[in-house]
Design an enzyme around this catalytic site. Structure first.
Site, PDB file in Angstrom:
ATOM      1  N   ASP A 139       1.222   5.924   2.988  1.00  0.00           N
ATOM      2  CA  ASP A 139      -0.011   5.656   2.261  1.00  0.00           C
ATOM      3  C   ASP A 139      -0.872   4.607   2.956  1.00  0.00           C
ATOM      4  OD1 ASP A 139       0.896   7.408   0.302  1.00  0.00           O
ATOM      5  OD2 ASP A 139       1.816   5.808  -0.881  1.00  0.00           O
ATOM      6  N   ARG A 140      -2.134   4.611   2.611  1.00  0.00           N
ATOM      7  CA  ARG A 140      -3.092   3.684   3.210  1.00  0.00           C
ATOM      8  C   ARG A 140      -2.641   2.222   3.100  1.00  0.00           C
ATOM      9  NH1 ARG A 140      -9.536   3.135   1.525  1.00  0.00           N
ATOM     10  NH2 ARG A 140      -9.980   1.317   2.812  1.00  0.00           N
TER      11      ARG A 140
END
Length: 302
Positions: A139-140
């Site tokens: 994820d970011r």
């Protein structure tokens, strides 16, 4: 063209084809999937079907995902923290806030833009121009180790390890609450949240098998520092699983508390260790990404 093939199981009987594909290929929107179905790029038992077709047990679904050709992705001179590199693979330490591959709203500044520059375009093309060399993603706001493949042969070999659950992937995380036991396993299927399609959730009806092993590293007054080892790799798996047992990740505004006593940008989750068999020589390689400064500082504060 990427090919996605799957046999329908008992828990998926009766689900609409387009809805099921949204869960199976979360990177693609439902409208895009419906367009692909209409254009004959999705076959069920070797026959074209409509989007509202109700799947049956043992149906064979084949999705020929068109290669992404637009927009083009530019190489960008973005510094990379390299943990390991040879002629076939690259392991990088992804920083917080960096998106792995281009998507609407993020066509520059991504990890793909950076590795395109670093590798001078020598990356696997299996996942098309938007995700060259990308076998898995994080994820970011998750930091840590991520493997990138420089050629198609390496990509296929590493993807096979991912599918067979032989990649060694361990994460470090801080969760709310004090976990009393020293460790445990969460075995609960994960799928789209039926009330909010942007979230994932434990979904007994339509979810896919997901297994997370965790152990306690240190306990604090209101939090626990843990290590998680993934046996499967579902979207947001650790975040969903730890929330499901009452211990959401600190800083996770999607699955946990929106406000914390600390100034954080997203969940405290770090891909600490990545181990794999080298795709060419077969040697076992294990790479560890040091904890980012914010994470180490937070542990000190706690």
């Amino acid at each position: 063209m990427e090919r996605f093939s799957y046999q329908i199981g008992v828990g998926e009987d009766g689900e609409r084809l387009d809805k099921w594909l949204c869960d199976a290929v979360p990177d693609l929107s439902r409208s895009y999937i419906q367009k692909c179905i209409k254009e004959g790029q999705v076959m069920v038992n070797d026959l074209p079907c409509k989007a509202n077709y109700r799947l049956r047990v043992d149906d064979e679904v084949l999705f020929q995902i068109p290669e992404a050709v637009e927009p083009s992705v530019e190489a960008e001179d973005i510094p990379l923290s390299i943990l390991y590199e040879d002629a076939d693979v690259l392991v990088v330490d992804k920083p917080k806030g960096m998106v792995v591959h281009p998507a609407p709203g993020h066509y520059s500044g991504t990890l793909v833009n950076a590795v395109l520059y670093h590798c001078k375009g020598q990356l696997s093309g299996i996942n098309g121009v938007l995700r060259p060399g990308i076998v898995h993603r994080i994820d970011r706001d998750t930091t840590g180790s991520l493997i990138v493949c420089k050629n198609d042969a390496a990509h296929r070999a590493v993807a096979a390890q991912l599918k067979e659950h032989t990649l060694n992937r361990s994460y470090r995380a801080i969760v709310h609450g004090v976990i009393e036991e020293n460790g445990g396993t969460v075995c609960a299927p994960i799928g789209r949240d039926e009330k909010d399609r942007k979230r994932m959730a434990v979904n007994e009806k339509n979810g896919k098998e997901a297994v997370t092993h965790y152990k306690v590293l240190e306990r604090f007054q209101d939090y626990t520092y843990i290590e998680c080892r993934l046996e499967t790799g579902r979207t947001h798996q650790i975040r969903v699983h730890m929330t499901s047992i009452g211990h959401p990740l600190l800083g996770d505004e999607v699955y946990g508390a929106r406000k914390t006593a600390f100034h954080l940008e997203g969940q405290t989750l770090h891909a600490y260790c990545l181990g794999f068999m080298h795709p060419v020589n077969g040697a076992y390689i294990e790479v560890k990404a040091p904890l980012p400064a914010y994470f180490s500082h937070l542990l000190t504060v706690l």
